[in-house]
Design a protein around this motif. Structure first.
Motif, PDB file in Angstrom:
ATOM      1  N   ASP A 225       6.699  -0.922 -25.534  1.00 46.89           N
ATOM      2  CA  ASP A 225       7.270  -2.220 -25.198  1.00 46.89           C
ATOM      3  C   ASP A 225       8.069  -2.844 -26.330  1.00 46.89           C
ATOM      4  O   ASP A 225       8.589  -3.949 -26.193  1.00 46.89           O
ATOM      5  CB  ASP A 225       6.177  -3.194 -24.741  1.00 46.89           C
ATOM      6  CG  ASP A 225       5.150  -3.485 -25.831  1.00 46.89           C
ATOM      7  OD1 ASP A 225       5.285  -2.955 -26.953  1.00 46.89           O
ATOM      8  OD2 ASP A 225       4.194  -4.250 -25.560  1.00 46.89           O
ATOM      9  N   ALA A 269       9.104   8.835 -14.040  1.00 46.09           N
ATOM     10  CA  ALA A 269       9.921   7.705 -14.502  1.00 46.09           C
ATOM     11  C   ALA A 269      10.230   7.825 -15.986  1.00 46.09           C
ATOM     12  O   ALA A 269      11.353   7.546 -16.435  1.00 46.09           O
ATOM     13  CB  ALA A 269       9.202   6.383 -14.207  1.00 46.09           C
ATOM     14  N   SER A 310      19.094   0.842 -15.559  1.00 46.14           N
ATOM     15  CA  SER A 310      18.587   0.099 -16.700  1.00 46.14           C
ATOM     16  C   SER A 310      18.390  -1.373 -16.370  1.00 46.14           C
ATOM     17  O   SER A 310      19.244  -2.005 -15.742  1.00 46.14           O
ATOM     18  CB  SER A 310      19.564   0.214 -17.883  1.00 46.14           C
ATOM     19  OG  SER A 310      19.172  -0.640 -18.939  1.00 46.14           O
ATOM     20  N   GLU A 353      15.308  -0.681 -20.621  1.00 49.22           N
ATOM     21  CA  GLU A 353      14.035  -0.988 -20.000  1.00 49.22           C
ATOM     22  C   GLU A 353      14.067  -0.314 -18.633  1.00 49.22           C
ATOM     23  O   GLU A 353      14.852  -0.693 -17.763  1.00 49.22           O
ATOM     24  CB  GLU A 353      13.836  -2.489 -19.872  1.00 49.22           C
ATOM     25  CG  GLU A 353      12.463  -2.852 -19.315  1.00 49.22           C
ATOM     26  CD  GLU A 353      12.258  -4.348 -19.213  1.00 49.22           C
ATOM     27  OE1 GLU A 353      11.373  -4.878 -19.913  1.00 49.22           O
ATOM     28  OE2 GLU A 353      12.984  -4.985 -18.425  1.00 49.22           O
ATOM     29  N   PHE A 354      13.239   0.694 -18.434  1.00 50.25           N
ATOM     30  CA  PHE A 354      13.292   1.452 -17.190  1.00 50.25           C
ATOM     31  C   PHE A 354      12.238   1.003 -16.181  1.00 50.25           C
ATOM     32  O   PHE A 354      12.270   1.409 -15.012  1.00 50.25           O
ATOM     33  CB  PHE A 354      13.164   2.958 -17.462  1.00 50.25           C
ATOM     34  CG  PHE A 354      11.863   3.388 -18.078  1.00 50.25           C
ATOM     35  CD1 PHE A 354      10.813   3.816 -17.290  1.00 50.25           C
ATOM     36  CD2 PHE A 354      11.702   3.374 -19.460  1.00 50.25           C
ATOM     37  CE1 PHE A 354       9.610   4.226 -17.854  1.00 50.25           C
ATOM     38  CE2 PHE A 354      10.503   3.783 -20.038  1.00 50.25           C
ATOM     39  CZ  PHE A 354       9.452   4.209 -19.240  1.00 50.25           C
ATOM     40  N   ALA A 355      11.310   0.168 -16.622  1.00 43.54           N
ATOM     41  CA  ALA A 355      10.317  -0.475 -15.762  1.00 43.54           C
ATOM     42  C   ALA A 355       9.858  -1.715 -16.514  1.00 43.54           C
ATOM     43  O   ALA A 355      10.039  -1.812 -17.736  1.00 43.54           O
ATOM     44  CB  ALA A 355       9.143   0.468 -15.482  1.00 43.54           C
ATOM     45  N   PRO A 356       9.306  -2.713 -15.839  1.00 44.72           N
ATOM     46  CA  PRO A 356       8.898  -3.937 -16.543  1.00 44.72           C
ATOM     47  C   PRO A 356       8.000  -3.639 -17.746  1.00 44.72           C
ATOM     48  O   PRO A 356       6.946  -3.028 -17.616  1.00 44.72           O
ATOM     49  CB  PRO A 356       8.144  -4.718 -15.448  1.00 44.72           C
ATOM     50  CG  PRO A 356       8.767  -4.256 -14.174  1.00 44.72           C
ATOM     51  CD  PRO A 356       9.056  -2.794 -14.386  1.00 44.72           C
ATOM     52  N   ARG A 358       8.519  -1.552 -20.123  1.00 46.86           N
ATOM     53  CA  ARG A 358       8.533  -0.143 -20.572  1.00 46.86           C
ATOM     54  C   ARG A 358       9.939   0.225 -21.011  1.00 46.86           C
ATOM     55  O   ARG A 358      10.900   0.113 -20.242  1.00 46.86           O
ATOM     56  CB  ARG A 358       8.052   0.772 -19.454  1.00 46.86           C
ATOM     57  CG  ARG A 358       6.620   0.507 -19.040  1.00 46.86           C
ATOM     58  CD  ARG A 358       6.282   1.171 -17.715  1.00 46.86           C
ATOM     59  NE  ARG A 358       6.220   2.629 -17.852  1.00 46.86           N
ATOM     60  CZ  ARG A 358       6.086   3.448 -16.806  1.00 46.86           C
ATOM     61  NH1 ARG A 358       6.027   2.967 -15.573  1.00 46.86           N
ATOM     62  NH2 ARG A 358       6.017   4.749 -16.998  1.00 46.86           N
TER      63      ARG A 358
END
Length: 388
Positions: A225, A269, A310, A353-356, A358
């Motif tokens: 993060d 992911a 992204s 940022e590929f997921a909240p 992450r």
């Protein structure tokens, strides 16, 4: 193995730097240039000391409109400065709170710039004065000179690296590349971020680095993060993604690049995010050519990241300049229109940022060449490495 470059520079290197600065000073209407920060002092004189860690005493170098630099420094530094190419070394007994070089520097500026002259100083972005800021107006008044921003001169000098400078950066990059290749052997069951980074730091020095003042290791479950904190005592576990980023130094010159590893396993992911930043890096390297603007390099990478879904990143840019400092101008940013030239050294650093919460970030170091960018680092694997 890349040959170890000789330390230091020949006199001719400093003469070329001085000539370049003085030509830029004439265009900027400056009668002298005053520098105080370690990187500028080292760039123009070759003077280097671990004593920079002590903030007690100010140090000054004045570059006149013609002729060689003049050092105005504490007495304790005289032997070291006289070992450089600088012959005019003026000292005072420091520390002296009542007059810590103020009179000596004011007299030197009046002599070299002339009463009514204009003196450039480190007043712009990404520069700093390593002196009491409140004393600068007093020095200007006593010297009867005007203080102006010398940033354009300093940037013009340091933007393009000489081949001797590039050799040092290349060596730092190869040392770190070789050390990164050995990271899987450094990771053991139950290790924390800190223990892995400590082993890597020792390995870097054993391979020929002088130091690694910037060495960050951060891991997170399914993605990290942040990229500026750590290492911590958090144990690595299955499903973690570990990023290690190093600014390792040889003879004053930095490399700056990272590598990523999955611990045990990686979900789809994470793999897709790694593939996206790796492809964006390829595109950024291809776009980085003489005459291109850094905003164009940013756009090429940003388009790849956007196409991969992204969610942005909190870094604010996709790379930067590199040399005597871990980060130097320019910034790979949509508003930076700096034109790349042969000899510009850049980090190419796409992140997303590929997921909240992450992130995935990838970075390589390059130098701009006539036929395209030369990769200074050993290119990362095209697919995310997994450490068993």
């Amino acid at each position: 193995m890349t040959p170890v470059p000789p330390r230091g520079f020949p006199r001719a290197e400093f003469e070329r730097r001085t000539d370049r600065a003085q030509r830029a000073m004439r265009r900027a209407g400056l009668d002298a240039l005053l520098v105080t920060a370690p990187q500028q002092v080292r760039y123009f004189t070759g003077f280097d000391t671990q004593f920079w860690e002590s903030p007690t005493r100010p140090w000054y170098v004045v570059l006149p409109a013609s002729g060689e630099p003049v050092a105005v420094i504490p007495e304790i530094g005289a032997p070291g400065m006289r070992a450089t190419w600088v012959t005019d070394v003026r000292t005072w007994p420091a520390p002296n709170p009542a007059d810590d070089g103020v009179s000596l520097l004011a007299g030197t500026l009046r002599e070299l710039a002339g009463a009514g002259g204009t003196v450039g100083a480190e007043l712009g972005r990404e520069l700093q004065l390593r002196m009491p800021a409140g004393q600068l107006p007093e020095i200007a008044e006593r010297a009867a000179v005007t203080i102006a921003d010398g940033t354009p001169v300093i940037r013009r000098c340091r933007h393009v690296k000489s081949e001797l400078e590039i050799d040092k950066i290349r060596f730092a990059c190869r040392v770190a590349s070789d050390a990164y290749a050995g990271v899987p052997e450094l990771i053991r069951a139950g290790d924390t971020e800190r223990t892995v980074v400590q082993r890597l730091r020792a390995d870097l020095v054993n391979r020929g680095a002088d130091t690694s003042p910037y060495l960050i290791g951060v891991a997170g479950q399914g993605g990290y993060d942040n990229i500026i904190m750590g290492p911590t005592d958090r144990p690595l576990g299955p499903g973690d993604v570990l990023i290690i980023d190093t600014g390792t130094v040889f003879d004053g010159y930095f490399c700056d690049f990272n590598r990523n590893w999955a611990i045990g396993t990686a979900d789809d992911a994470v793999r897709r995010a790694y593939d996206a930043v790796w492809r964006a890096t390829e595109v950024g390297i291809e776009a980085a050519r003489p005459g291109a603007r850094v905003c164009d390099v940013w756009r090429a990478m940003a388009d790849v990241l956007a196409g991969a879904g992204s969610g942005g990143n909190n870094v604010g840019r996709l790379g930067h300049g590199l040399g005597l400092q871990l980060t130097e101008p320019p910034s790979n940013h949509p508003e930076d229109r700096t034109v790349l030239a042969e000899g510009t050294v850049l980090t190419i650093e796409p992140g997303m940022e590929f997921a909240p919460g992450r992130m995935m970030v990838h970075e390589e170091d390059i130098v701009i060449r006539d036929g395209g960018a030369e990769l200074l680092t050993t290119r990362a694997a095209p697919h995310l490495p997994v450490v068993a």
